[in-house]
Structures are given as structure tokens and as C-alpha cells.
Design an enzyme around this catalytic site. Structure first.
Site, PDB file in Angstrom:
ATOM      1  N   TYR A 167     -36.356 -25.644  47.629  1.00  0.00           N
ATOM      2  CA  TYR A 167     -35.134 -25.390  48.753  1.00  0.00           C
ATOM      3  C   TYR A 167     -35.625 -25.890  49.925  1.00  0.00           C
ATOM      4  O   TYR A 167     -34.496 -26.067  50.639  1.00  0.00           O
ATOM      5  CB  TYR A 167     -34.834 -23.932  48.128  1.00  0.00           C
ATOM      6  CG  TYR A 167     -34.210 -23.056  48.691  1.00  0.00           C
ATOM      7  CD1 TYR A 167     -32.591 -23.258  48.120  1.00  0.00           C
ATOM      8  CD2 TYR A 167     -34.319 -22.090  49.303  1.00  0.00           C
ATOM      9  CE1 TYR A 167     -31.627 -22.895  48.818  1.00  0.00           C
ATOM     10  CE2 TYR A 167     -33.272 -21.815  50.283  1.00  0.00           C
ATOM     11  CZ  TYR A 167     -32.014 -22.037  49.834  1.00  0.00           C
ATOM     12  OH  TYR A 167     -30.471 -20.974  49.892  1.00  0.00           O
ATOM     13  N   LYS A 171     -32.509 -27.247  52.465  1.00  0.00           N
ATOM     14  CA  LYS A 171     -31.682 -26.683  53.656  1.00  0.00           C
ATOM     15  C   LYS A 171     -31.742 -27.050  54.700  1.00  0.00           C
ATOM     16  O   LYS A 171     -30.859 -27.127  55.546  1.00  0.00           O
ATOM     17  CB  LYS A 171     -32.132 -24.937  53.621  1.00  0.00           C
ATOM     18  CG  LYS A 171     -31.580 -24.732  52.008  1.00  0.00           C
ATOM     19  CD  LYS A 171     -29.795 -25.136  51.738  1.00  0.00           C
ATOM     20  CE  LYS A 171     -29.084 -23.906  52.161  1.00  0.00           C
ATOM     21  NZ  LYS A 171     -27.634 -23.455  51.588  1.00  0.00           N
TER      22      LYS A 171
END
Length: 378
Positions: A167, A171
Site C-alpha cells: 500500500y 501511494k
């Protein structure tokens, strides 16, 4: 602090009559942004772009239009953007792996497809139609998903993660694309909220509340004193609106990233205790599980799930997460965006618990329980 439904935000007209596009506008963050925009700028034209249509309880206002689009489909994104021709794009669309997959790479392909390629599609399409401002919903995980370090009062100068979880990696990669794209025609910036909570939360508060039924509330991994940031979703919505205002006026935020939080670091244990107290529960005693012992237990769980093909909540990563120090300075957002959290932590927890109790059909006690002065500690 003011209750978010009664707080007054002055309508300075900056974005009135502007066309604003919000991706994933039916989601937790996106819907909060749409509400804030509609409150502050009743004359702006809001379009929600999302793969999922609004749920019945969301009931978008008449002047908010909805367009169903998958951000991973570049052609469909181009079509929608050409139809809407927004002045401002607030890109919140993204995927967060469920807790059981946070520390694994099973969903890497889909996470990168949505978070990175989807962001690239929306950004490119926005530039093509001449959008003036592009605000990206990033995450504190662009830094803090690097599990090798502790993060105490960090600033935006801390480097983006290089060794991390999928994640945070995704990002960080998307944020890099967005910030490098900032120019005189389309100004961009990135907001990095910490862990989110608030009415409509389907992850954090429900999982903490579930510990009551599972009789897990007495257990504390480590010493329980590590501080972390949480952010009420309405404060994040405020930050997005402020960022959009800046990029369409002074542009002092152009090309910049900003940590956004409630600016009230709290231990995870105290946050949990506050939530449980609203539901009338106080752990009768505490058992502190040493980090090394919990880490070993996490390894055993990982091996067991590897052998059976199932998933686990307890892992070495979740133990490191539970013991991590993760809070950031809010000075940059305060200085450039003029951001101030309007919903304080105590109020935010109360409002969140009231909404969740209503959602699951539970009546809260009139006054939250408080721990006994001499709670037994094992």
C-alpha cells in the site's frame, strides 16, 4: 470544538461556479469531501466519478451528478473527463488492502493497477481538458509503511518509503507522479492523512468494537505507550477543500505534499479504551504481551496460514504495527493551507461511536463508562 454539522465555514466565493470532479466520491473520504464542498460552495458544480453507484443512504444532492467510471480504464476516464471538463479534480480513488493482506503481497497487482495506474489515468485526463487544480489523496503510509523506523513528529522532508508494504509503495509511486506533474497549467498537490475514522468508517472502529465480543480487550502488545496519529474524516475533507482553494489562487501548495491529522497524537490503547467506553465496556484487567513473544506468535500464525492457505490477523507485521510510533507535524499544512482540525479527537470519537451504534442497532449508555482508578494490571 464545533460540531461538524453546525460549524460555519465562510463562503468566500473562490470556488463558486467552478466545476469540481471527485473520484471515488461515494467512498468514505470522497463523500465527506462532497458534503463539505456542497456546504461551503452551494454554487459550485460537483460531479462524482466512481465505479460504485451511491448507496441508498448516501442520496446525493440533486445538483451533484454521478458518472460511473472505473479509473483503471483510461479510455473511459478520458470520456468522462471530456464530458465534465472540470476546473478542479479531487482524486480520492484508491484501494486499501484488508487487514489480513496488509502485510502480504497477494494483492500487489490490483493495488498497483488502481492506486498507480488509476491515478496516472485521472491525472493525464485532467491535464488534457485543462483542469486548473489537481488534489491527490495520498497517505501517511508513503513514509510510515517502511517498517524499519519509528516516526515521531516527522515532517514532509522525511523521504518517501523504499522498503515497505504494497500500500505504501503504491501511494508513494502515485504521489511522485502527481507532484512531478505540477505546472503553470495544472497545479497539483498531495495530502497525506493518517489513519482515518468518523461516521461511515467500515474498517477502524468496527474492528476495535469487535474486540469486545471476542474478549480481546485486556490484551496489550508491548508497553502500550507508543503514540500514533488518527484523523477525523471531516477534517480531511476540510483539507481537500483548502488545498483546492490554494491551487486556484496563490498556488503556494503547488508541487507540495502535506501531512494531515487531528494534531492530537494518542496511544492506540487509549484510543481503543475511549471507543470501548462509549459502548459501556471497560477491560476488567490488562495483560501486557511482550513484543518479542507476540512477534514469535505472529510468525507461527504466518507459517500456519501458509500451510493451510488461509489468512491471519496476527502476523509479524501486525505486531510491528501495534508497537510503532507514528505521528507527524502539522506545521506545513497549517502554514500553507491554513488547515486547522475543526473536529477534535474527543468529539470525533463520540460522533463516530454514535453513528456506528445506530448502524448496528445498539443503544449506547447515556454516559460512557470510565476505568476504575486502580484497574488490575497483569
Amino acid at each position: 470544538m464545533l460540531h461538524p454539522s453546525t460549524a460555519v465555514m465562510p463562503n468566500c466565493g473562490i470556488m463558486d461556479s467552478k466545476k469540481v470532479l471527485v473520484t471515488r466520491g461515494t467512498g468514505f473520504v470522497g463523500s465527506a469531501i462532497v458534503r463539505r464542498l456542497a456546504e461551503k460552495y452551494p454554487n459550485c458544480l460537483i460531479t462524482v466519478v466512481d465505479l460504485n453507484p451511491p448507496r441508498p443512504q448516501q442520496d446525493l444532492q440533486e445538483r451533484v451528478q454521478f458518472v460511473q467510471v472505473d479509473v483503471t480504464d483510461a479510455d473511459k476516464v478520458d470520456e468522462a473527463m471530456d464530458l465534465i471538463k472540470p476546473d478542479i479534480v479531487l482524486h480520492t480513488a484508491g484501494i486499501i488492502p484488508p487487514l489480513a493482506d496488509r502485510f502480504r503481497r497477494r494483492l500487489e497487482e490490483v493495488v498497483w493497477a488502481v492506486n498507480v495506474k488509476g491515478t496516472e489515468n485521472v491525472l493525464t485526463a485532467a491535464q488534457k481538458v485543462g483542469a486548473r487544480a489537481f488534489v491527490y489523496t495520498s497517505s501517511c503510509c508513503v513514509t510510515t509503511d517502511d517498517m524499519r523506523f519509528q516516526y515521531a513528529n516527522i515532517s514532509e522532508e522525511w523521504p518517501r518509503t523504499s522498503t515497505s508494504l504494497i500500500y505504501g509503495e503504491s501511494k508513494a509511486a502515485a504521489e511522485t507522479l502527481v507532484l512531478r506533474a505540477s505546472n503553470d497549467h495544472t497545479a497539483t498537490c498531495s495530502l497525506r492523512p493518517s489513519v482515518l475514522f468518523g461516521p461511515g468508517d467500515c474498517q477502524l472502529l468496527p474492528s476495535i468494537h469487535a474486540c469486545i465480543a471476542k474478549k480481546e480487550t485486556p490484551f496489550v502488545i508491548g508497553d502500550g505507550f507508543n503514540l500514533w496519529d488518527v484523523t477525523h474524516v471531516d477534517n480531511v475533507a476540510d483539507a481537500h477543500v483548502l488545498a483546492a482553494e490554494n491551487l486556484t489562487t496563490s498556488q503556494t501548495a503547488a508541487g507540495e505534499a502535506f501531512f494531515v491529522q487531528n494534531e492530537e497524537p494518542i496511544t492506540f490503547r487509549d484510543f481503543c479504551l475511549a471507543i470501548w467506553a462509549h459502548f459501556g465496556h471497560v477491560p476488567p484487567w490488562e495483560i501486557h504481551v511482550p513484543k518479542r513473544l507476540a512477534y514469535f506468535a505472529g510468525l507461527i500464525c504466518e507459517l500456519a496460514t501458509w500451510a493451510t492457505g488461509s489468512s491471519t490477523t496476527l502476523s509479524r507485521g501486525s505486531v510491528q504495527d501495534a508497537c510503532a510510533v507514528r505521528y507527524a507535524s502539522g506545521e506545513k499544512a497549517k502554514s500553507i493551507l491554513k488547515y486547522q482540525p475543526r473536529v477534535d479527537l474527543k468529539t470525533g470519537i463520540r460522533l463516530s461511536c454514535e453513528e456506528y451504534a445506530d448502524r448496528i442497532g445498539v443503544k449506547l449508555p447515556r454516559t460512557p463508562f470510565t476505568p476504575k482508578p486502580q484497574a488490575r494490571r497483569l
